[in-house]
Write an enzyme that holds these catalytic residues in place. Structure first.
Site, short mmCIF file in Angstrom:
data_model
loop_
_atom_site.label_atom_id
_atom_site.label_comp_id
_atom_site.label_asym_id
_atom_site.label_seq_id
_atom_site.Cartn_x
_atom_site.Cartn_y
_atom_site.Cartn_z
N ASN A 208 0.85 -1.20 0.00
CA ASN A 208 0.00 0.00 0.00
C ASN A 208 0.88 1.24 0.00
O ASN A 208 2.11 1.14 -0.02
CB ASN A 208 -0.97 -0.03 1.18
N LYS A 335 -14.75 0.76 14.22
CA LYS A 335 -13.44 0.12 14.51
C LYS A 335 -13.05 0.35 15.97
O LYS A 335 -12.50 -0.53 16.62
CB LYS A 335 -12.36 0.69 13.57
O1 PMT Z 1 2.58 6.19 6.55
P1 PMT Z 1 2.03 7.49 6.01
O2 PMT Z 1 2.37 7.70 4.54
O3 PMT Z 1 2.43 8.67 6.84
O4 PMT Z 1 0.43 7.41 6.04
C1 PMT Z 1 -0.26 7.41 7.24
C2 PMT Z 1 -1.47 6.45 7.23
C3 PMT Z 1 -2.47 6.90 6.19
C4 PMT Z 1 -1.00 5.01 6.92
C5 PMT Z 1 -2.08 6.51 8.68
O5 PMT Z 1 -2.50 7.81 8.93
C6 PMT Z 1 -3.25 5.54 8.83
O6 PMT Z 1 -4.38 5.86 8.55
N1 PMT Z 1 -2.95 4.31 9.32
C7 PMT Z 1 -3.93 3.21 9.43
C8 PMT Z 1 -4.01 2.46 8.14
C9 PMT Z 1 -5.00 1.30 8.24
O7 PMT Z 1 -4.61 0.17 8.10
O8 PMT Z 1 -6.22 1.65 8.59
P2 PMT Z 1 -7.48 0.61 8.70
O9 PMT Z 1 -8.65 1.50 8.86
O10 PMT Z 1 -7.45 -0.36 7.60
O11 PMT Z 1 -7.19 -0.18 10.05
C10 PMT Z 1 -7.72 0.21 11.31
C11 PMT Z 1 -6.72 -0.05 12.41
O12 PMT Z 1 -6.51 -1.45 12.57
C12 PMT Z 1 -5.35 0.54 12.14
O13 PMT Z 1 -4.86 1.05 13.38
C13 PMT Z 1 -4.53 -0.64 11.65
O14 PMT Z 1 -3.15 -0.48 12.03
C14 PMT Z 1 -5.15 -1.81 12.39
N2 PMT Z 1 -5.15 -3.08 11.64
C15 PMT Z 1 -5.76 -3.17 10.41
C16 PMT Z 1 -5.78 -4.38 9.76
C17 PMT Z 1 -5.19 -5.52 10.36
N3 PMT Z 1 -5.19 -6.70 9.75
N4 PMT Z 1 -4.61 -5.40 11.56
C18 PMT Z 1 -4.59 -4.21 12.20
O15 PMT Z 1 -4.06 -4.11 13.32
#
Ligand code: PMT
Length: 408
Positions: A208, A335
């Protein structure tokens, strides 16, 4: 950083005591709980009532005051304070503090205090430069006390030279700096950053657009706040910050293992990593050759690391991110609840200047209970500070109780 901090100001007998009224006022307006103790000489320059009105708290002068008020005031004051500011600090105070003399409430409290002390000396230039005063300052510095150098300018004694109390705004900045570096001291914070890499074959992967910036800035902010930091990073081109434990991972499975290994020993986890929700079921052992017109990859769900932490969580503070493209608050809130988080940082990753691979972000923090804080566009470093401030507040919420009735 000053918000909700317990700050004790000790005022000694110098003409610059009037400036400390403004210091108290500024700290109070910044959200600090301010208490003032004064030497009897200081009361010749400013009335205790002035400080009482400004801070909303009773002012302490007498060592053996009203027993109904609080009978061991110096211990109560020392226990109450997150830090002590002595301003203005006279040569007499410096001498007493350097030699452990405790002959009034203020000097006794200092002796009973074992956290940050900021001393702002103010006096005539010759008194300041006198070898005795300089030696006393050296002793105090060697014991870890911070000395705010006096400013140079016109002095009350009619001469111009070094010895002026710095301006209130500079004193407050020095206090803020102290808190920036200590709010997380003794705490261990785990931060994840970057994107996971899910192998298709030995040379290709599903990834990603995460650059790791957001997570790296959070790790740096936690370090600046005095924490011990573990930074677990997926793919990122950034150089790891110094003075922390850096763990490089690739896939979500590897990141999960690394996070779980340290989870029991940390006080907080901030998951800003972009973890892939799916991985290739059977990555090829050799490079896939180009032959058929289409290629189908079978994907299986990755473990949800944060959800697992939410189930395992004991006393840890858990912070997640939500990278959304629509219905931001609704999806982020879902979430927050599903993953049992303390708060979640929602960013609209389609907005300009927000989300992946840029140096700024536009975020909202959603708390359990539904309260939402919306932030304007700011650098990721600034957002990281806001997140760390909130984590520190949660970790320090068992504030010390000041055993005194202010109405008396
Ligand atoms: O790295 P940069 O370029 O600075 O960009 C920052 C960012 C956009 C990556 C950051 O601000 C951000 O939004 N990070 C979370 C990305 C993400 O995976 O979001 P999500 O909505 O899909 O997941 C929700 C949460 O669960 C997140 O805290 C993620 O780390 C966690 N997760 C998700 C999937 C998974 N299988 N396990 C997890 O722990």
């Amino acid at each position: 950083m000053i918000d909700k901090k317990n700050i004790l100001i000790g005022v000694t007998g110098g003409i610059a005591a009037y400036k400390v009224v403004e210091v108290a006022s500024r700290l109070k307006k910044s959200g600090a709980n301010v208490r003032v103790m004064m030497t009897s000489a200081a009361t010749e320059f400013v009335s205790p009532r002035t400080f009482q009105e400004i801070t909303g708290n009773a002012v302490f002068v007498e060592m053996f005051g009203d027993a109904a008020h609080f009978h061991v005031a110096h211990i109560a004051l020392a226990d109450f304070a997150d830090m002590v500011l002595i301003a203005p600090a006279t040569a007499n105070f410096l001498a007493k503090a350097a030699h452990g003399i405790a002959d009034d409430l203020l000097t006794t409290t200092i002796l009973a205090f074992d956290r940050e002390i900021l001393i702002a000396p103010s006096m005539n230039t010759k008194m300041f430069e006198n070898p005795a005063t300089q030696a006393n300052l050296e002793i105090l510095k060697s014991r870890g006390m911070k000395i705010l150098e006096p400013a140079t300018g016109n002095l009350a004694c009619g001469i111009s030279g070094k010895g002026r109390l710095p301006e209130p705004v500079d004193i407050c900045a020095a206090i803020e700096k102290i808190f920036t570096g200590t709010v997380l001291s003794g705490k261990k914070i785990l931060v994840t950053a970057g994107g996971t890499v899910e192998a298709i074959d030995p040379v290709r992967y599903i990834g990603n657009r995460s650059s790791g910036r957001m997570g790296f800035e959070i790790a740096k902010a936690a370090l600046s706040a005095g924490a011990e930091v573990i930074l677990i990073s997926g793919k990122s081109e950034l150089a790891p910050p110094k003075n922390l434990k850096f763990v490089k991972t690739e896939s979500a499975i590897e990141m999960r293992e690394a996070v779980l290994k340290d989870f029991d020993s940390v006080d907080a986890v901030i998951m800003s990593a972009a973890v892939a929700d799916y991985r290739v079921k059977n990555p090829a052992a050799q490079k896939i050759k180009k032959s058929a017109e289409t290629l189908t990859l079978e994907l299986v769900k990755n473990p949800d690391i944060l959800k697992e932490l939410g189930n395992l969580k004991k006393s840890q503070v858990l912070v997640g991110f939500a990278a959304e493209t629509q219905n931001i608050l609704e999806y982020a809130n879902k979430k927050l609840v599903e993953k049992n988080l303390d708060f979640i940082v929602a960013n609209d990753v389609t907005a300009e200047g927000a989300g992946f691979n840029v140096s700024t972000n536009i975020a909202s923090i959603i708390w359990r209970g539904g309260e939402v804080e919306n932030f304007p566009k700011m650098s990721k470093a600034e957002l990281a500070e806001k997140i760390i401030e909130r984590v520190a507040d949660l970790l320090n919420k068992d504030k010390k109780f000041f055993p005194m009735n202010d109405n008396q």
